[in-house]
Structure formats: structure tokens, C-alpha cells
Design a protein around this motif. Structure first.
Motif, mmCIF file in Angstrom:
data_model
loop_
_atom_site.group_PDB
_atom_site.id
_atom_site.type_symbol
_atom_site.label_atom_id
_atom_site.label_comp_id
_atom_site.label_asym_id
_atom_site.label_seq_id
_atom_site.Cartn_x
_atom_site.Cartn_y
_atom_site.Cartn_z
ATOM 1 N N GLU A 126 0.816 -1.217 0.000
ATOM 2 C CA GLU A 126 0.000 0.000 0.000
ATOM 3 C C GLU A 126 0.851 1.270 0.000
ATOM 4 O O GLU A 126 0.525 2.263 0.623
ATOM 5 C CB GLU A 126 -0.966 0.001 1.205
ATOM 6 C CG GLU A 126 -1.943 -1.183 1.172
ATOM 7 C CD GLU A 126 -2.903 -1.169 2.350
ATOM 8 O OE1 GLU A 126 -2.669 -0.390 3.302
ATOM 9 O OE2 GLU A 126 -3.873 -1.934 2.313
ATOM 10 N N ARG A 127 1.946 1.227 -0.747
ATOM 11 C CA ARG A 127 2.791 2.412 -0.916
ATOM 12 C C ARG A 127 2.554 2.945 -2.324
ATOM 13 O O ARG A 127 3.349 2.748 -3.239
ATOM 14 C CB ARG A 127 4.254 2.060 -0.709
ATOM 15 C CG ARG A 127 4.553 1.501 0.683
ATOM 16 C CD ARG A 127 5.988 1.004 0.766
ATOM 17 N NE ARG A 127 6.253 0.262 1.985
ATOM 18 C CZ ARG A 127 7.322 -0.505 2.190
ATOM 19 N NH1 ARG A 127 8.213 -0.643 1.209
ATOM 20 N NH2 ARG A 127 7.499 -1.148 3.334
ATOM 21 N N THR A 128 1.439 3.609 -2.486
ATOM 22 C CA THR A 128 0.986 3.997 -3.818
ATOM 23 C C THR A 128 1.925 4.994 -4.485
ATOM 24 O O THR A 128 2.267 4.829 -5.678
ATOM 25 C CB THR A 128 -0.429 4.592 -3.735
ATOM 26 O OG1 THR A 128 -1.291 3.670 -3.061
ATOM 27 C CG2 THR A 128 -0.970 4.872 -5.128
ATOM 28 N N ALA A 129 2.359 5.985 -3.766
ATOM 29 C CA ALA A 129 3.150 7.054 -4.392
ATOM 30 C C ALA A 129 4.471 6.534 -4.973
ATOM 31 O O ALA A 129 4.774 6.781 -6.147
ATOM 32 C CB ALA A 129 3.400 8.176 -3.388
ATOM 33 N N PRO A 130 5.294 5.818 -4.186
ATOM 34 C CA PRO A 130 6.542 5.322 -4.783
ATOM 35 C C PRO A 130 6.296 4.296 -5.900
ATOM 36 O O PRO A 130 7.065 4.212 -6.849
ATOM 37 C CB PRO A 130 7.282 4.685 -3.613
ATOM 38 C CG PRO A 130 6.267 4.475 -2.546
ATOM 39 C CD PRO A 130 5.249 5.546 -2.728
ATOM 40 N N ALA A 131 5.211 3.545 -5.774
ATOM 41 C CA ALA A 131 4.901 2.595 -6.835
ATOM 42 C C ALA A 131 4.585 3.324 -8.132
ATOM 43 O O ALA A 131 5.050 2.940 -9.214
ATOM 44 C CB ALA A 131 3.718 1.712 -6.428
ATOM 45 N N LEU A 132 3.799 4.409 -8.041
ATOM 46 C CA LEU A 132 3.483 5.181 -9.241
ATOM 47 C C LEU A 132 4.723 5.845 -9.819
ATOM 48 O O LEU A 132 4.882 5.928 -11.040
ATOM 49 C CB LEU A 132 2.420 6.229 -8.911
ATOM 50 C CG LEU A 132 0.998 5.687 -8.717
ATOM 51 C CD1 LEU A 132 0.064 6.767 -8.192
ATOM 52 C CD2 LEU A 132 0.465 5.125 -10.033
ATOM 53 N N THR A 133 5.591 6.331 -8.953
ATOM 54 C CA THR A 133 6.842 6.938 -9.439
ATOM 55 C C THR A 133 7.646 5.911 -10.230
ATOM 56 O O THR A 133 8.170 6.191 -11.308
ATOM 57 C CB THR A 133 7.676 7.453 -8.256
ATOM 58 O OG1 THR A 133 6.921 8.450 -7.548
ATOM 59 C CG2 THR A 133 8.994 8.048 -8.741
ATOM 60 N N ARG A 134 7.726 4.709 -9.697
ATOM 61 C CA ARG A 134 8.454 3.619 -10.369
ATOM 62 C C ARG A 134 7.813 3.304 -11.731
ATOM 63 O O ARG A 134 8.504 3.200 -12.758
ATOM 64 C CB ARG A 134 8.429 2.380 -9.481
ATOM 65 C CG ARG A 134 9.140 1.169 -10.086
ATOM 66 C CD ARG A 134 8.779 -0.117 -9.332
ATOM 67 N NE ARG A 134 9.066 -0.037 -7.923
ATOM 68 C CZ ARG A 134 10.258 -0.239 -7.383
ATOM 69 N NH1 ARG A 134 11.290 -0.560 -8.155
ATOM 70 N NH2 ARG A 134 10.433 -0.152 -6.080
ATOM 71 N N LEU A 135 6.501 3.138 -11.729
ATOM 72 C CA LEU A 135 5.805 2.744 -12.950
ATOM 73 C C LEU A 135 5.867 3.839 -14.015
ATOM 74 O O LEU A 135 6.110 3.563 -15.197
ATOM 75 C CB LEU A 135 4.343 2.409 -12.631
ATOM 76 C CG LEU A 135 4.122 1.143 -11.787
ATOM 77 C CD1 LEU A 135 2.680 1.062 -11.287
ATOM 78 C CD2 LEU A 135 4.463 -0.099 -12.595
#
Length: 991
Positions: A952-961
Motif C-alpha cells: 500500500e505504498r501507492t506514491a513510490p509505486a506510481l513513481t516507479r511505474l
């Protein structure tokens, strides 16, 4: 069978469960009988009920209908006496099996019709008393009416118009009954519409779709859907073969073969099912099987092949004609018994309708292995098919002898037909040799025939026989006062003694393996050197040679050195070959020996190719090709075109190779008497087709090459080529084609007799196991691989192959959830790998096992899954130390990714994310190696899932994607970017 009787009810239930996993047949049935005896000792009703149910199932599906009702009677008595012993499940099974008994009684003509009706009444009364709906009863009433052949329309409406119940036959079985009703009424179209869900695989059960397929084959064919009929035959036959309870289905597949021009395949399938003649206890199934068999045998006999051998009832050898007569008598008797019991003529009418059907197609290619009735009887060892005559042979023996010798001097392939005819005449009883100076003494003619026979033995690579025949011929030529002919025979013996063909490289002789497998390369080189020296002496010591004889000896000398170069590939041997070729070319040109002049130029081009100078080889063949087209001899054209095609392949010009090789095949067809290796042309064409992206055409050439090899007696080469064809068909997704081809090969007499190299047979079985797996028959694939793994464990000289087979076995066991057995199998693989490393294969298997266990068992399986990955890690370390580079994914990166996936399945999300970060680091930037861009994108995607969804770490996941999408888009890898964009959109929506 259990080694000891169960001592407790728990042991009994375990034994029953184990028996349930066995295939139906005698072993399962006998074990079930023993377990009933064991259950009786406990004096408890429930264990006995379970044992009796297992026994009835074994009888029912083991084609023993006479015994099934007896067992059911015991169950019914137990139910009447102790109904409380039957829980809801056992009660359901009991009432379900009323239908089994009705079916068994219909299959027995000795049961009176009144008895069948009485049983249906019993079934109805029992169902009504138990408060059960009567649709299953009406289903059985309809099936009895259809069996008898009376009042079927009313019985059908009473059944088909009722709502299905929990005790109704499965949907697939009822679909089949409805379709058969329409089929009997002559409405193919409606029957096929009814069958559609079953034939499409949407509805199935233990007997379906195999039962429906067997009936639908002819209607599908009549509808013009030939491709579908072919596919249904392959899949349906495999599901029923050798199964006594589905003997009728086998019979309908035999009939299908007979009506589609596949009589040879029908005889092959009949041989595969020969045990059904004696094992089928059901008269109804036997009648269906025998009628289908008679359709096939009648077709074969009608085509004039009544004397062919055929597999039949045990106890004697059968011909097609004799077996047909026996089958007809037995089947007529069975049909008469059923009709006498039923009071109708339905079975005789149906049987006659099947026997009177005309073929629906002249020829429908059913399998990759095209066979005709002429191929049914394998050629005797060492025999060669008689050549087809290209011209009318002279009638008189003197003219025939003169023609044979004239053509032989020229090297003309037509000489073969002349010698074959002469061999027949001379061997005939009462042969009288003509007193004709033109023919010469009989000793010379016998020498001529021996010499020709020796040449054919050399072509078959039977070098010991060739040496003996050449030397015998030389002695007879000496007796006839023909030293030149004797010298040529001794030259042939010298080449054969070196374990070499009597033709030069480039003439096809170099295509086969060297005969003396025990002689190493150095010894062969020495033998060839000695053979050349002996040939030089032979030529120098023989006087009075005719020009064509001198040229042949020069050709033999060049052949010996050319083959030495082929063996050694040493640059120091090149010049000697060219020197001999120049001698041959100059002599043959000076004396007008056209065939040997062409042979010299062909050998020169081949030598350039062996020396690595492909452009010079291509130029040489081009010049020779033009000369042959203009001046001849034309029979050299196929060899030159074949060599040019191989050179073009070596130069990377697949299109040019394809053109040359195709022309070679066309020209070779003009010389059917020529022993030229057309199978090599087909094999090379297959390679060219693969380079051109035409795998289906490549498959046709491979199977044609194998067929020619088989006809020429090159059985080992044929099996190897067929295996290549099977693997290609598997790559093309033609799974059933692959399995059918391999089933056919594995049923060959020399294979079943253990006369073929066990490693080659193992390769065929391994390919078949892979095909079964691809066809989702995991149980059969696993059984085959387990057997192969056990056999290959004894291959002390080849532990690497055992490692790969055991690893594949472990993966299949893992797919079935049997991880303890998978662990044992992979441990065997690791032990063999330690002796003969197979880094990539073992690593792939271990990673897949880890994934399977974590996926199937979640956190509970994580520890065992990680143990598989630890083993894979050690293999990666070994590979790195050994300097091994994987052909597919880099082992370290693949391992890191799998750690990520396995930990994610096991709920260890932090560990999973760390592993995926490591995988991305090992893979590097996706632009550095385009081949790894897809794997890089998948690692990013899984990291995004773990980070954004599970952690549930949405922000870093979106940055990665988002960064990955930008990078992939910039590289033009939009397809890989799409999955990452979809995941990012999902995360934004959920956030």
C-alpha cells in the motif's frame, strides 16, 4: 495389488483410494476383489459398502458387465437391511448406479427382454419410493427402446421432454444420446448441432467426448468438415485406445480409417488394439468393435491385399482375409443373438448398413506419417525396394546383359533395373546360361551380379557384406580372365574395408554415419590414407585397363582422399584431394568419360566447401550445372543441385537454397532408378523453409525425408528425423499430430522388440511426454516421465540426460501438487547434474518448482519453495564459476525475479520487493539489451504490484511505474509499456 491385506479400516480406505488412482483394467479389478474380501473381515457395513462400490466401478469400466449387477445386488441388499449405513453421498451413488446395471443388462444378449423391463420397473419403484424424480428412469427406458429398435420416438419424447435431475446422466452423455437419436433418423445436421458443446470441449465426463467423437466422425466428414474430422479422430482415438470398455469406439475409428483411404493406419491401430479381441467381455462392445474391424478388413481385402498380415484373436497368425472371415462369423452370431433376445432385426440392419457404406474420401491425410498398404509389411533387413523402370527392358537375355553392362560403364542409374531383372532370371529354377560370346561365361555374369549387390550393400552402409561381395566378385572376374573388372571390384573392397561408401563426397555417400563406430577419427584418417595407397598400387599393377575402368580407379583414389579430408578437416589434406581430382578430370575429359568428368568437378566443388571456401564451391557447382544441362550426363543434376543448395544455406541465402533444392527434387523425380539420397534433399529443404519462416512446409519435408529413410531401410535415421518432425509439430501447436506420430513409431515392431537403441527410444518417449503435457494430459505425461526418469537413472555414461529428465519429472509432479515426490525427483536431478552439469535446465526447473509450491500453498509452502531457490542459487554460482552463459534469461536475474514472485505468493512482501529491486539491478537499463526489455518490464510490473497493492505504498509505486513507462516508450517498446500503464491507472483509481 496390496502386498498384505489391510489390517484396519483406515488401511482399507487408503488402499481403496490408491486403487482408485489406477487405470481400469485387470490389475485394478483384481485388487478391488481382494479389498472386498478384506472389508468383509471387519464386520462393519460402511467399509464393505465402499469396497463394493469400488468393485462395481472396476467391473463397469473394465468391460465386465456380467459381474457388475451381482455386486450391485449385494449393495441393494445392504441398503434394504441397513439403510442408516448409507449417508447422503452413498445413497446418491447407490441410486445413480441403477443406470449402470440397466446398461450392463442391455449389453448381455443372454438376459431375456422381460428381465430388462423387470429391472426398469424395479428402478422406477425404488425411485418413487425414495421420492426421486423419474427422468433418469425414462432415460434408461429410451436407451432400451433405441437398443431394441422399437417405439423410440415415444420413448425419446418421454425422456427428452423432462427436466434433468441430480441423478440424470451428465450433460455430455445426454447430449450424445440426443444426437444419436437424430443421427438414427438420418438428420446429420441436427445431430451435429446437438453435439456441438461436447465436440467443442465445453461438456465432458469420463467417457466423453471420446464416445461422441467416435459417432460424430462420419457425420462431420459428410458435412465436408474434413479438417475437423481429422482433428477429432486424433484426439478421440487416443482417449479410447486399448480400453476394453471403449472397444466400440475403437471399432468406429477403424471404420473411419477404412472410409477415408487410411487403410494402412487402420491396420496399425488394429495391431495396437489386438488385446481387445480377447479382453472385451461385453458382447455389445465386442459387436461394435468387430463390425468396425470388418469394415476395415473388407476394404483392405477389396483393394487386393487380403494376404497382408493382420492382428487378430490370439493363438494363431492371421491374414486380412482369414481374420475377416472369422470376424464376420462371430459378429453375425452376436447380432443374431441380440436380435433374437429383442425380437427385432435392428442389430443385423445396423451392422449391414455399416458394412455397406462406400468410402467417403479417396484419401484424407490423418497423420504426419503418410503410409499406404504397401508400407504395412516392413522390408526385410538389408533389402532394397525394387527400382522403378524408366524404360522398357529388353526381352532377350543377351540384349538385357548387353544393356546392363553398357549402362553400368556409363554410370547410368538405369543399369539398376537391368541388374534386378537379370538377378531374377539367373536365380530362377532351371536357368540355362546362353552360349553366346556377347554374354560371356556364366561366371562373369555371376560376378557382375555380385558386384552390383556389393555396391548396394555399400549404399546401405553394410560394409562387411560389401567387402565380402566385392572380393568374391573379384575372384570370379579373375576366373573369367577379366583383370580390369577384378581391379574395380578390389577397389570397392578397399573402400568398404575402410568403412566408407564407394561414392565420392558430393554424391550423397558422405551423408550417412561412418559404419565403424568403434574406430576413432585418427584411425579413420589412417585407414583412408592406407586405402588410397593401396588403390594407387592396384592401378599401377593392373594392365590393360579400359578408359572407363582407369577413370573409376582414379575416382576411387580421389574418393579416399576426399573422405579423409571430410574426416580430418585438416588444411594439410586439401591439396592432395585437388591433385587427385585434377588427374581424374584430365583423364576423363581426354578419354570422353563424361560421367567421371562430371564426378571430378563435383568432388572439386565439395572439396572447396570442406575447406571452407564456399564462394569457390558455389562457382564450381554453377559451372558444372551449366555443363550438365548442355552436355550431360543429366543424372548428375540432382547431386549438383543438392550440393548448391547446401552451399547456399552455408552462405545464409535461404531463398536461393530453397530454389536449388526444390529444383533438385524435381529433377531427381526424373531418375527414379537412381539411389541418390532424396531424403537429404527433403531434410535440407526443411532447413531452408525454417529460415524462410515456413515451418508447416518444413514439417512436410521432414516427414517425407523420414518416410524415404524408412523405405530405404535407414530406420535409425528415420526415427531421428521423425522425432525432429514431432518436435516441430509440437512447436507449431499441433499436439495431437505429434502424439499420433510418436505413438505410431513407438508401436513399430523393432521398437517394441527392444531392437532400437534405448536412448533413441527414450528421446521419442520424452518428446511424447512433452506433447502430452502440452495437451494438458498431465497425468499421462507424468507417468511417462517417471518411467523415463527411473530408466535413465541407470545411464552411467550419460548422467546429464538423466538430470534433465528427472528435472522435467519434478516440475510435472509439482504441477500436480505432489511436492514431496517432486523434491525426491529434483534431488536425483541435482545428483546427476553434479556429474554432468546442466546449469540452465536445472535452474529453470528449480525456479518453476519454487513458484508452483508458493503459488499453490501460499505461506505454508514458502519455506520449501525457498529451499528450491537456494538450490537454484547454488547452480547459478557454479555456472558463474564455470563461465557458463545461459542461452535464455541470465540465471542470476531470473533467480532474483523468482525470489520476488515466490515471496509475494508467500506473503513476505518486503523480501519480495527487495528481490525484485535486485533483479532490476542485474538486468540493467532496458535499452542496453533489447532482448531483456520484456523481462525488465515484468520485474517493474511485479514490483509495482507488491509495492502499490500489497504494501500500500501507492506514491513510490506510481513513481516507479511512470518512470518505466517513459523509458519503454522512448525505446519504442509500447507493448511492454501498456501493462505498466494499466497498473498505474488502477493504482490511481484505487487511491
Amino acid at each position: 495389488m496390496p502386498t498384505t491385506a489391510p489390517q484396519t479400516t483406515d488401511e482399507l480406505y487408503q488402499a481403496l483410494q490408491a486403487n482408485d488412482e489406477r487405470p481400469y483394467g485387470r490389475t485394478r479389478t483384481v485388487t478391488a476383489e481382494e479389498l472386498v474380501e478384506a472389508a468383509e473381515q471387519f464386520g462393519e457395513p460402511v467399509p464393505l459398502i465402499h469396497a463394493l462400490l469400488e468393485l462395481q466401478e472396476a467391473y463397469t469400466y473394465g468391460s465386465e458387465p456380467r459381474k457388475s449387477p451381482v455386486v450391485f445386488a449385494r449393495l441393494l441388499t445392504l441398503f434394504d437391511e441397513q439403510p442408516d449405513a448409507f449417508d447422503a453421498r452413498l445413497r446418491h451413488m447407490l441410486f445413480w448406479r441403477f443406470k449402470w446395471v440397466a446398461n450392463a443388462l442391455r449389453a448381455l444378449p443372454e438376459i431375456p427382454l422381460a428381465g430388462l423391463h423387470q429391472w426398469l420397473t424395479e428402478m422406477r419403484d425404488r425411485y418413487e419410493k425414495a421420492g426421486l424424480e423419474l427422468q433418469p428412469y425414462y432415460g434408461q427406458a429410451y436407451q432400451l427402446a433405441a437398443h431394441v429398435g422399437e417405439d423410440t420416438a415415444l420413448a425419446y419424447e418421454l425422456w427428452a421432454g423432462r427436466t434433468r435431475t441430480r441423478l440424470s446422466d451428465c450433460e455430455a452423455c445426454e447430449i450424445c444420446e440426443r444426437a444419436l437419436y437424430h443421427l438414427a433418423a438420418g438428420d446429420d445436421e441436427r445431430a451435429l448441432r446437438a453435439w456441438e458443446p461436447v465436440l467443442a470441449g465445453k461438456e465432458s465426463c469420463q467417457e466423453e467426448p471420446a464416445r461422441s467423437i467416435s459417432y460424430a466422425l462420419l457425420p462431420v466428414l459428410r458435412a465436408g468438415r474434413t479438417d475437423e474430422a481429422r482433428a477429432l479422430h486424433l484426439a478421440g482415438y487416443r482417449a479410447c485406445r486399448r480400453n476394453p470398455s471403449m472397444a466400440g469406439e475403437v471399432g468406429r475409428h477403424l471404420e473411419f480409417c477404412a472410409l477415408t483411404g487410411n487403410e494402412a493406419r487402420g491396420l496399425e491401430l488394429l495391431a495396437e488394439n489386438r488385446t481387445l479381441f480377447d479382453e472385451v467381455e461385453s458382447p455389445r462392445e465386442l459387436l461394435d468393435f468387430l463390425t468396425g474391424t470388418e469394415v476395415l478388413l473388407g476394404r483392405v481385402e477389396g483393394l487386393g491385399h487380403g494376404e497382408l498380415p493382420a492382428a487378430g484373436f490370439s493363438g494363431r497368425a492371421w491374414t486380412v482375409a482369414a481374420l475377416r472371415a472369422e470376424v464376420r462369423e462371430r459378429a453375425d452370431d452376436l447380432a443374431a443373438r441380440f436380435d433374437a433376445r429383442n425380437g427385432t432385426t435392428a442389430h443385423a440392419r445396423r451392422r449391414r448398413a455399416r458394412l455397406d457404406r462406400a468410402p467417403l474420401l479417396d484419401a484424407l491425410e490423418l497423420t504426419l506419417r503418410a503410409r499406404g498398404l504397401d508400407d504395412v509389411v516392413p522390408a526385410a533387413a538389408g533389402s532394397v525396394p525394387a527400382p522403378a523402370a524408366t524404360a522398357v527392358l529388353p526381352e532377350s537375355l543377351p540384349e538385357l546383359v548387353a544393356r546392363a553392362r553398357e549402362l553400368d560403364e556409363q554410370g547410368h542409374p538405369g543399369a539398376r533395373a537391368c541388374w534386378a531383372r537379370l538377378r531374377t532370371l539367373v536365380a530362377a529354377r532351371g536357368y540355362v546360361h546362353p552360349d553366346d560370346p556377347a554374354v560371356g561365361p556364366v561366371v562373369r555374369l555371376r560376378a557382375d551380379l555380385l558386384e552390383e549387390e556389393a555396391s548396394r550393400a555399400g549404399e546401405r552402409e553394410e560394409y562387411a557384406d560389401a567387402v565380402s561381395l566385392h572380393e568374391e566378385a573379384a575372384g570370379l572376374y579373375d576366373d573369367a580372365g577379366l583383370p580390369g573388372h577384378a581391379a574395380l571390384a578390389r577397389a570397392g573392397a578397399l573402400l568398404a574395408a575402410a568403412g566408407l561408401p564407394g561414392e565420392a563426397p558430393g554424391d550423397g555417400a558422405q551423408d550417412g554415419p561412418v559404419a565403424d563406430a568403434g574406430r576413432d577419427g585418427g584411425a579413420r584418417v589412417a585407414a583412408l590414407t592406407a586405402a588410397h595407397a593401396a588403390l594407387v598400387r592396384l592401378q599401377e599393377e593392373t594392365s590393360g585397363l579400359a578408359p572407363y575402368q582407369e577413370a573409376r580407379l582414379l575416382r576411387a583414389r580421389a574418393t579416399a582422399l576426399g573422405l579423409r579430408l571430410q574426416e580430418s578437416r585438416s588444411e594439410e589434406h586439401v591439396a592432395a584431394v585437388f591433385a587427385e581430382v585434377d588427374l581424374l578430370d584430365a583423364f576423363a575429359t581426354r578419354h570422353g568419360v563424361a560421367g567421371q568428368a562430371a564426378g571430378a568437378r563435383l568432388l572439386r566443388a565439395t572439396t572447396h566447401a570442406l575447406a571452407g571456401d564456399l564462394p569457390a564451391a558455389l562457382a564450381g557447382t554453377g559451372e558444372l550445372l551449366e555443363r550438365l544441362k548442355t552436355h550431360g550426363p543429366a543424372w548428375h543434376l540432382p547431386r549438383v543441385l543438392a550440393l548448391r543448395g547446401r552451399i547456399q544455406l552455408g552462405l545464409g541465402d535461404a531463398q536461393a537454397a530453397y530454389a536449388e533444392l526444390s529444383e533438385g527434387l524435381r529433377v531427381a523425380a526424373e531418375w527414379p532408378d537412381d539411389p541418390f539420397d532424396a531424403d537429404r534433399l527433403h531434410s535440407d529443404l526443411a532447413e531452408a523453409c525454417m529460415h524462410l519462416g515456413r515451418p508447416e512446409e518444413a514439417l512436410r519435408h521432414l516427414t517425407r525425408a523420414a518416410e524415404l529413410q524408412l523405405r530405404d531401410g535407414d530406420r535409425i535415421d528415420a526415427y531421428c528425423t521423425y522425432d525432429s518432425a514431432a518436435r516441430l509439430s509440437l512447436d507449431l501447436g499441433r499436439v495431437e499430430d505429434c502424439i499420433a506420430l510418436l505413438d505410431s513409431l513407438l508401436a513399430e515392431p523393432d521398437v517394441t522388440a527392444g531392437e532400437v537403441d534405448d536412448r533413441l527410444v527414450a528421446q521419442l518417449r520424452l518428446t511424447r511426454a512433452r506433447a502430452l503435457r502440452a495437451g494438458e494430459d498431465v497425468k499421462a505425461a507424468t507417468a511417462e516421465l517417471i518411467a523415463l526418469a527411473a530408466e535413465s537413472a541407470g545411464w552411467d555414461d550419460d548422467p546429464g540426460s538423466h538430470a534433465m529428465i528427472a528435472a522435467e519429472t519434478a516440475v510435472l509432479l509439482g504441477e500436480s501438487g505432489e511436492f514431496d515426490r517432486a523434491r525426491a525427483a529434483v534431488d536425483q536431478a541435482l545428483a546427476a547434474h553434479a556429474r554432468d552439469p546442466r546449469f540452465e535446465h536445472l535452474s529453470n526447473a528449480l525456479r518453476e518448482l519454487a513458484r508452483l509450491q508458493a503459488q499453490q500453498q501460499g505461506p505454508e509452502g514458502l519455506s520449501a519453495a525457498r529451499a528450491f531457490l537456494d538450490d537454484a542459487g547454488r547452480i547459478a554460482d557454479e555456472a558463474r564459476t564455470a563461465g557458463y552463459e545461459a542461452h535464455g534469461r541470465p540465471l542470476d536475474a531470473a533467480l532474483a525475479y523468482e525470489h520476488g514472485r515466490v515471496n509475494a505468493y508467500g506473503g513476505a512482501y518486503e523480501e519480495a520487493l527487495a528481490a525484485l529491486e535486485k533483479a532490476l539491478g542485474l538486468l540493467g537499463d532496458p535499452g542496453a539489451d533489447p532482448d531483456l526489455a520484456g523481462e525488465w518490464a515484468e520485474s517493474v510490473r511485479l514490483a509495482g504490484v507488491v509495492e502499490g497493492i500489497y504494501l500500500e505504498r501507492t506514491a513510490p509505486a506510481l513513481t516507479r511505474l511512470d518512470a518505466a513507462v517513459t523509458r519503454l516508450t522512448g525505446l519504442g517498446r509500447t507493448e511492454e509499456a501498456e501493462s505498466l500503464t494499466a497498473l498505474a491507472d488502477r493504482l490511481r483509481e484505487e487511491d
